[in-house]
Design an enzyme around this catalytic site. Structure first.
Site, PDB file in Angstrom:
ATOM      1  CG  HIS A   1      -1.922   1.100   1.217  1.00 47.04           C
ATOM      2  ND1 HIS A   1      -2.948   1.185   2.122  1.00 47.04           N
ATOM      3  CD2 HIS A   1      -2.032   2.204   0.436  1.00 47.04           C
ATOM      4  CE1 HIS A   1      -3.635   2.294   1.890  1.00 47.04           C
ATOM      5  NE2 HIS A   1      -3.097   2.935   0.886  1.00 47.04           N
TER       6      HIS A   1
ATOM      7  CE1 TYR B   1      41.115 -12.087 -17.922  1.00 45.03           C
ATOM      8  CE2 TYR B   1      38.754 -11.913 -17.621  1.00 45.03           C
ATOM      9  CZ  TYR B   1      39.845 -12.143 -18.443  1.00 45.03           C
ATOM     10  OH  TYR B   1      39.654 -12.425 -19.763  1.00 45.03           O
TER      11      TYR B   1
HETATM   12  O1  LIG Z   1      -4.804   4.917   0.097  1.00 44.56           O
HETATM   13  C1  LIG Z   1      -5.813   5.358  -0.431  1.00 44.56           C
HETATM   14  C2  LIG Z   1      -6.527   4.583  -1.472  1.00 44.56           C
HETATM   15  O2  LIG Z   1      -5.828   3.368  -1.689  1.00 44.56           O
HETATM   16  C3  LIG Z   1      -6.314   6.724  -0.025  1.00 44.56           C
HETATM   17  O3  LIG Z   1      -5.313   7.350   0.786  1.00 44.56           O
HETATM   18  C4  LIG Z   1      -6.519   7.642  -1.223  1.00 44.56           C
HETATM   19  O4  LIG Z   1      -5.252   7.814  -1.810  1.00 44.56           O
HETATM   20  C5  LIG Z   1      -7.071   8.978  -0.745  1.00 44.56           C
HETATM   21  O5  LIG Z   1      -8.347   8.739  -0.247  1.00 44.56           O
HETATM   22  P1  LIG Z   1      -9.189   9.929   0.411  1.00 44.56           P
HETATM   23  O6  LIG Z   1      -8.397  10.468   1.582  1.00 44.56           O
HETATM   24  O7  LIG Z   1      -9.371  11.005  -0.660  1.00 44.56           O
HETATM   25  O8  LIG Z   1     -10.487   9.265   0.803  1.00 44.56           O
END
Ligand SMILES: O=C(CO)[C@@H](O)[C@H](O)COP(=O)(O)O
Length: 239
Positions: free
Chosen positions: A170, A228
């Protein structure tokens, strides 16, 4: 309510695009009033250049909206878990900054390899375990918060000492005493991740043609005896 905190959180959110930490509407910043037990967070899906302080949403520590005309960030459950678990933090930021996300995608800690990192993070920035399919499909954002807390508990890391984490597959979350400090820590994390990537590439010699082979082809091309490795005084492997 909490007008001053809304302004502070708004300004911290506006730093994200300025610092190249977000693209489109990705990411979010929140800040908490510990005395009132309420935090303020960016609304969901609103373009940064359209945001106003009045758009900020007020949420309690159960994650319930107590004031706001817009929906709170989709990551509100994650911020809620972290404010409850880490009582000394005053602000939280989440981004999809690309170098940090690269380490999160590889499920690798961001190691503390230099003073730039050590000045802010007293140790490696840990990556969480990957969330299970069930966790993702049931309560993804809340489970994300729980995965962060589990990472620090299992590894005995003080969230004050390392105010940042990578959520596997993520991206980064960072925190601090204030929303502005959380954004600062998020930017340092991104800079350190880029530095580490290059350092780790430069030092893993088998990740590119070894110097002695470059020398060999160079010398062959220019009519000199091929050396080498340790035979070649110019080679990094020279003994
Ligand atoms: O990580 C995520 C989605 O994967 C979120 O952080 C979006 O990147 C932003 O979402 P909002 O804060 O606009 O709801």
């Amino acid at each position: 309510m909490l007008e001053a905190l809304k302004q502070e959180v708004y300004e911290a959110n506006m730093q994200l695009p300025k610092l190249d930490l977000v693209t489109f509407t990705w990411g979010n910043v929140s800040g908490i009033d510990r005395e009132k037990g309420l935090f303020v967070i960016k609304p969901s899906g609103v373009e940064y250049d359209k945001l106003t302080p009045d758009d900020m949403v007020v949420v309690n520590l159960k994650g319930e909206v107590v004031e706001g005309k817009l929906n709170p960030s989709s990551d509100t459950p994650t911020h809620t878990v972290l404010y409850n678990a880490f009582p000394d933090i005053g602000g939280i930021v989440h981004t999809h900054s690309p170098w940090a996300v690269s380490f999160a995608s590889a499920q690798m800690d961001i190691p503390a390899l230099n003073t730039t990192a050590a000045d802010t993070f007293y140790g490696d920035i840990p990556v969480s375990e990957a969330l299970t399919k069930e966790q993702i499909e049931t309560a993804y954002e809340e489970e994300t918060g729980e995965a962060i807390v589990k990472t620090f508990k299992d590894r005995g890391i003080d969230p004050e000492a390392v105010p940042a984490v990578l959520v596997a597959q993520h991206g980064p979350f960072a925190w601090g005493a204030t929303p502005a400090k959380a954004v600062y820590n998020a930017k340092v994390m991104e800079v350190v991740a880029e530095m580490d990537y290059h350092a780790m590439t430069l030092t893993t010699r088998d990740s590119h043609v070894p110097q002695y082979l470059l020398d060999k082809h160079y010398y062959r091309k220019h009519g000199k005896n091929a050396y080498y490795g340790q035979d070649n005084p110019k080679s990094a492997d020279h003994k």
